[in-house]
Design a protein around this motif. Structure first.
Motif, short mmCIF file in Angstrom:
data_model
loop_
_atom_site.label_atom_id
_atom_site.label_comp_id
_atom_site.label_asym_id
_atom_site.label_seq_id
_atom_site.Cartn_x
_atom_site.Cartn_y
_atom_site.Cartn_z
N SER A 18 0.83 -1.20 0.00
CA SER A 18 0.00 0.00 0.00
C SER A 18 0.87 1.25 0.00
O SER A 18 1.95 1.27 0.56
N HIS A 19 0.33 2.29 -0.62
CA HIS A 19 1.01 3.57 -0.67
C HIS A 19 0.06 4.65 -0.19
O HIS A 19 -1.16 4.49 -0.22
N GLU A 20 0.64 5.76 0.25
CA GLU A 20 -0.15 6.89 0.69
C GLU A 20 0.27 8.14 -0.07
O GLU A 20 1.40 8.23 -0.55
N VAL A 21 -0.66 9.08 -0.20
CA VAL A 21 -0.41 10.33 -0.89
C VAL A 21 -0.34 11.43 0.17
O VAL A 21 -1.27 11.59 0.96
N ARG A 38 -9.83 17.81 -3.88
CA ARG A 38 -11.21 17.31 -3.95
C ARG A 38 -11.31 16.11 -4.89
O ARG A 38 -11.98 15.13 -4.60
N LYS A 39 -10.61 16.20 -6.03
CA LYS A 39 -10.62 15.09 -6.99
C LYS A 39 -9.97 13.84 -6.40
O LYS A 39 -10.44 12.72 -6.59
N VAL A 40 -8.86 14.03 -5.69
CA VAL A 40 -8.11 12.90 -5.13
C VAL A 40 -8.87 12.23 -3.99
O VAL A 40 -8.91 11.01 -3.89
N THR A 41 -9.47 13.05 -3.12
CA THR A 41 -10.09 12.50 -1.91
C THR A 41 -11.57 12.18 -2.07
O THR A 41 -12.11 11.35 -1.35
N HIS A 47 -14.18 20.60 2.88
CA HIS A 47 -13.23 19.69 3.53
C HIS A 47 -11.90 19.67 2.77
O HIS A 47 -10.83 19.59 3.38
N SER A 48 -11.97 19.76 1.46
CA SER A 48 -10.74 19.79 0.65
C SER A 48 -9.93 21.05 0.96
O SER A 48 -8.70 21.00 1.02
N VAL A 72 -0.50 12.04 -7.12
CA VAL A 72 0.58 13.00 -6.91
C VAL A 72 0.78 13.85 -8.17
O VAL A 72 0.97 15.07 -8.09
N ALA A 73 0.71 13.23 -9.34
CA ALA A 73 0.86 13.97 -10.59
C ALA A 73 -0.25 15.02 -10.74
O ALA A 73 0.00 16.15 -11.17
N LEU A 74 -1.47 14.67 -10.36
CA LEU A 74 -2.59 15.61 -10.42
C LEU A 74 -2.36 16.80 -9.48
O LEU A 74 -2.56 17.94 -9.86
N LEU A 75 -1.91 16.50 -8.26
CA LEU A 75 -1.64 17.57 -7.30
C LEU A 75 -0.49 18.46 -7.76
O LEU A 75 -0.56 19.69 -7.64
#
Length: 98
Positions: A18-21, A38-41, A47-48, A72-75
């Motif tokens: 597992s990985h985390e962002v 917002r897109k990622v979560t 909340h975002s 990560v690429a999106l962020l």
């Protein structure tokens, strides 16, 4: 069970841990980063915004390496500093933050 029979136990290892962002820093384009968070979560816009302003913060966990890299690429494309990390195994100690 007789004395001749025995039970064997095996530990199965996952090929892809597992990985985390982690959002490290929001950067100068806060609104773009909030929309990316917002897109990622999948959380609400409010909340975002709270998450983006709490950086450094873990946004998601339990992801495959590919999904974590994509998030990560999106962020990063929104102007944030973000990274993906392998989640520690249960019982594994992590270094305390200073």
């Amino acid at each position: 069970m007789s004395d001749e029979e025995s039970t064997e136990y095996y530990t199965l290892l996952c090929d892809d841990p597992s990985h985390e962002v982690v959002l490290v820093d929001c950067g100068p384009r806060e609104i773009d980063v909030i929309l990316a968070v917002r897109k990622v979560t999948g959380q609400s816009l409010w909340h975002s915004r709270v998450l983006a302003r709490q950086a450094p913060v873990t946004l998601r966990g339990g992801l495959s390496a590919y999904r974590a890299q994509s998030a990560v690429a999106l962020l990063q494309s929104a102007g944030a500093r973000a990274e993906w990390r392998q989640e520690p195994e249960p019982g594994e100690r992590t270094a305390p933050s200073a």
